[in-house]
Write a protein that holds these residues in place. Structure first.
Motif, PDB file in Angstrom:
ATOM      1  N   TRP A 195       0.825  -1.208   0.000  1.00 11.85           N
ATOM      2  CA  TRP A 195       0.000   0.000   0.000  1.00 11.85           C
ATOM      3  C   TRP A 195       0.862   1.262   0.000  1.00 11.85           C
ATOM      4  CZ3 TRP A 195      -4.100  -1.606   4.239  1.00 11.85           C
ATOM      5  CH2 TRP A 195      -5.045  -2.459   3.640  1.00 11.85           C
ATOM      6  N   TYR A 241     -11.081   2.453   1.176  1.00 17.06           N
ATOM      7  CA  TYR A 241     -10.069   3.512   1.122  1.00 17.06           C
ATOM      8  C   TYR A 241      -9.002   3.299   0.060  1.00 17.06           C
ATOM      9  CZ  TYR A 241      -6.317   6.687   2.509  1.00 17.06           C
ATOM     10  OH  TYR A 241      -5.343   7.645   2.500  1.00 17.06           O
ATOM     11  N   TYR A 242      -8.271   2.186   0.097  1.00 17.29           N
ATOM     12  CA  TYR A 242      -7.082   2.056  -0.734  1.00 17.29           C
ATOM     13  C   TYR A 242      -7.386   1.916  -2.216  1.00 17.29           C
ATOM     14  CZ  TYR A 242      -4.228   2.037   3.404  1.00 17.29           C
ATOM     15  OH  TYR A 242      -3.606   2.430   4.554  1.00 17.29           O
ATOM     16  N   ARG A 245      -8.607   5.336  -3.353  1.00 12.56           N
ATOM     17  CA  ARG A 245      -7.450   6.242  -3.331  1.00 12.56           C
ATOM     18  C   ARG A 245      -6.560   6.029  -4.548  1.00 12.56           C
ATOM     19  NH1 ARG A 245      -2.252   5.521   0.494  1.00 12.56           N
ATOM     20  NH2 ARG A 245      -2.097   3.778  -0.973  1.00 12.56           N
ATOM     21  N   SER A 246      -6.368   4.771  -4.925  1.00 11.98           N
ATOM     22  CA  SER A 246      -5.535   4.452  -6.072  1.00 11.98           C
ATOM     23  C   SER A 246      -6.117   5.035  -7.353  1.00 11.98           C
ATOM     24  CB  SER A 246      -5.383   2.926  -6.205  1.00 11.98           C
ATOM     25  OG  SER A 246      -4.652   2.588  -7.354  1.00 11.98           O
ATOM     26  N   ARG A 249      -5.753   8.856  -7.211  1.00 12.50           N
ATOM     27  CA  ARG A 249      -4.344   9.222  -7.432  1.00 12.50           C
ATOM     28  C   ARG A 249      -4.011   9.171  -8.913  1.00 12.50           C
ATOM     29  NH1 ARG A 249      -0.427   6.173  -3.050  1.00 12.50           N
ATOM     30  NH2 ARG A 249      -0.636   7.661  -1.326  1.00 12.50           N
TER      31      ARG A 249
END
Length: 398
Positions: A195, A241-242, A245-246, A249
């Protein structure tokens, strides 16, 4: 083999070897002696052993030893060892189990891979051949189980995620928070490193399972339960979240136009796969599962092997400003489908909305609206993707 160059490489790269041990008196000495052929930068954490481990360690001089009064778990032993390695100024730590299953002769493979890697934020995991004779069935199954969830949580496919023969970047670990204490720590650490955009990869190693001398402290029920609880939490974090978020981004990095062209129209996925991803996103975005849209769309996109970026983007069809209109349309459709005589206006929604009265209409109408919209936009997007792909092929061949 001439081990002098390897010793020099280990010194130049500032690497130590960390050996956590608990009641492995039959194999510990062999492992230590094997490691000492390659480096004297050795740290051993005695995790409260009750056999002759302390006597064995007392026979060595010039190596760092840490002794726990009581057994605290492999995760605690590793974390304590990493902290001590950092205090001694090391940048990397190779961990090797003391039960004899690993071969110290594979240490050069870790060092050579680290040396040739341009990006030193790298975590290497020794990949065992889990199909070879002598490998316990429970170990092979557990490894496949772990590999799947690691891929789900990070998008990285590995052959072996449970091997304890690894190389860790200590400067990265210093910046992370860990909560597990037993065997599950080795899963937590690689997921959190991934992560943080650390390169996590396998390198092939040898493995030996000699049941006549090997002592395993893995407790199938307790440890498997702990690992399952950890993976449940990591999956939850991944979905809420991750993964989002990716995607954001990537959007921020590329800009809206480039993101759309490369991740949507420029995707190597087929028009059918991309259209199905659009349909999934629209269906979830208009569905009545408020609060779970992101988790659902990413989970289903991964499960059905669709384009996660497209599915997530179109799931945001229910942006906050549009929610009142979506709910209103859903109730009107539900009212019509149920053949009710109840009249429902926008004023009812803003001032007199009764949950019990309108919930049935809303759920039926919402699912109907989601289905119709998903099919319509799926078909339209398929035509668009098909035409764009056809033009790209024509331009390429022309």
């Amino acid at each position: 083999m001439n081990t002098v160059p390897i010793k020099q490489k280990i010194a130049n790269l500032n690497v130590c070897v960390l050996i956590p041990t608990y009641n492995n008196e039959r194999t510990l000495k062999r492992v230590i002696d094997g490691v000492l052929q390659y480096t004297n930068n050795v740290i051993i954490v005695n995790d409260g052993s009750t056999d002759t481990t302390k006597t064995i360690l007392d026979s060595y001089t010039g190596i760092e030893t840490i002794h726990f009064k009581a057994n605290q778990g492999k995760g605690v032993a590793l974390r304590k060892g990493f902290k001590h390695a950092v205090s001694l100024g090391y940048d990397f730590a190779i961990t090797i189990d003391s039960d004899g299953q690993h071969f110290p002769s594979d240490i050069p493979a870790f060092i050579d891979t680290l040396e040739t890697s341009e990006n030193k934020d790298i975590l290497l995991i020794g990949a065992r051949n889990m199909e070879q004779e002598g490998v316990p069935g429970k170990s092979s199954f557990g490894n496949k189980f772990s590999n799947f969830w690691f891929w789900f949580e990070t998008g990285i496919k590995l052959q072996d995620t449970q091997s304890g023969f690894r190389l860790y970047p200590l400067q990265v670990l210093e910046k992370l928070n860990f909560y597990t204490t037993k065997f599950e720590f080795e899963i937590e650490v690689i997921v959190k490193c991934a992560w943080k955009d650390v390169i996590v990869k396998n390198i092939p190693i040898q493995v030996l399972y000699d049941e006549s001398e090997r002592v395993s402290h893995f407790r199938p029920f307790k440890d498997f339960t702990r690992i399952s609880i950890l993976n449940t939490w990591l999956v939850f974090l991944t979905l809420i979240y991750y993964k989002p978020r990716s995607i954001f981004r990537n959007l921020k990095k590329k800009g809206l136009k480039r993101f759309f062209l490369e991740d949507f129209l420029g995707s190597l996925d087929s028009p059918r796969k991309k259209a199905l991803s659009v349909a999934l996103g629209v269906f979830i975005g208009l569905s009545p599962f408020w609060g779970f849209h992101t988790a659902l769309v990413i989970f289903l996109a991964i499960f059905f092997k669709l384009n996660k970026t497209i599915a997530f983007a179109f799931s945001n069809v229910s942006l906050p400003p549009f929610i009142p209109f979506i709910v209103y349309a859903s109730v009107r459709i539900g009212n019509a489908l149920l053949g009710l005589e109840h009249t429902f206006s926008i004023k009812d929604f803003t001032t007199n909305f009764e949950v019990v009265t309108h919930l049935k209409m809303y759920i039926i109408g919402s699912l109907s609206l989601a289905t119709i919209s998903a099919i319509a936009l799926g078909l339209i997007s398929y035509l668009i993707f098909f035409i764009v792909d056809k033009k790209k092929v024509t331009l390429k061949n022309g």
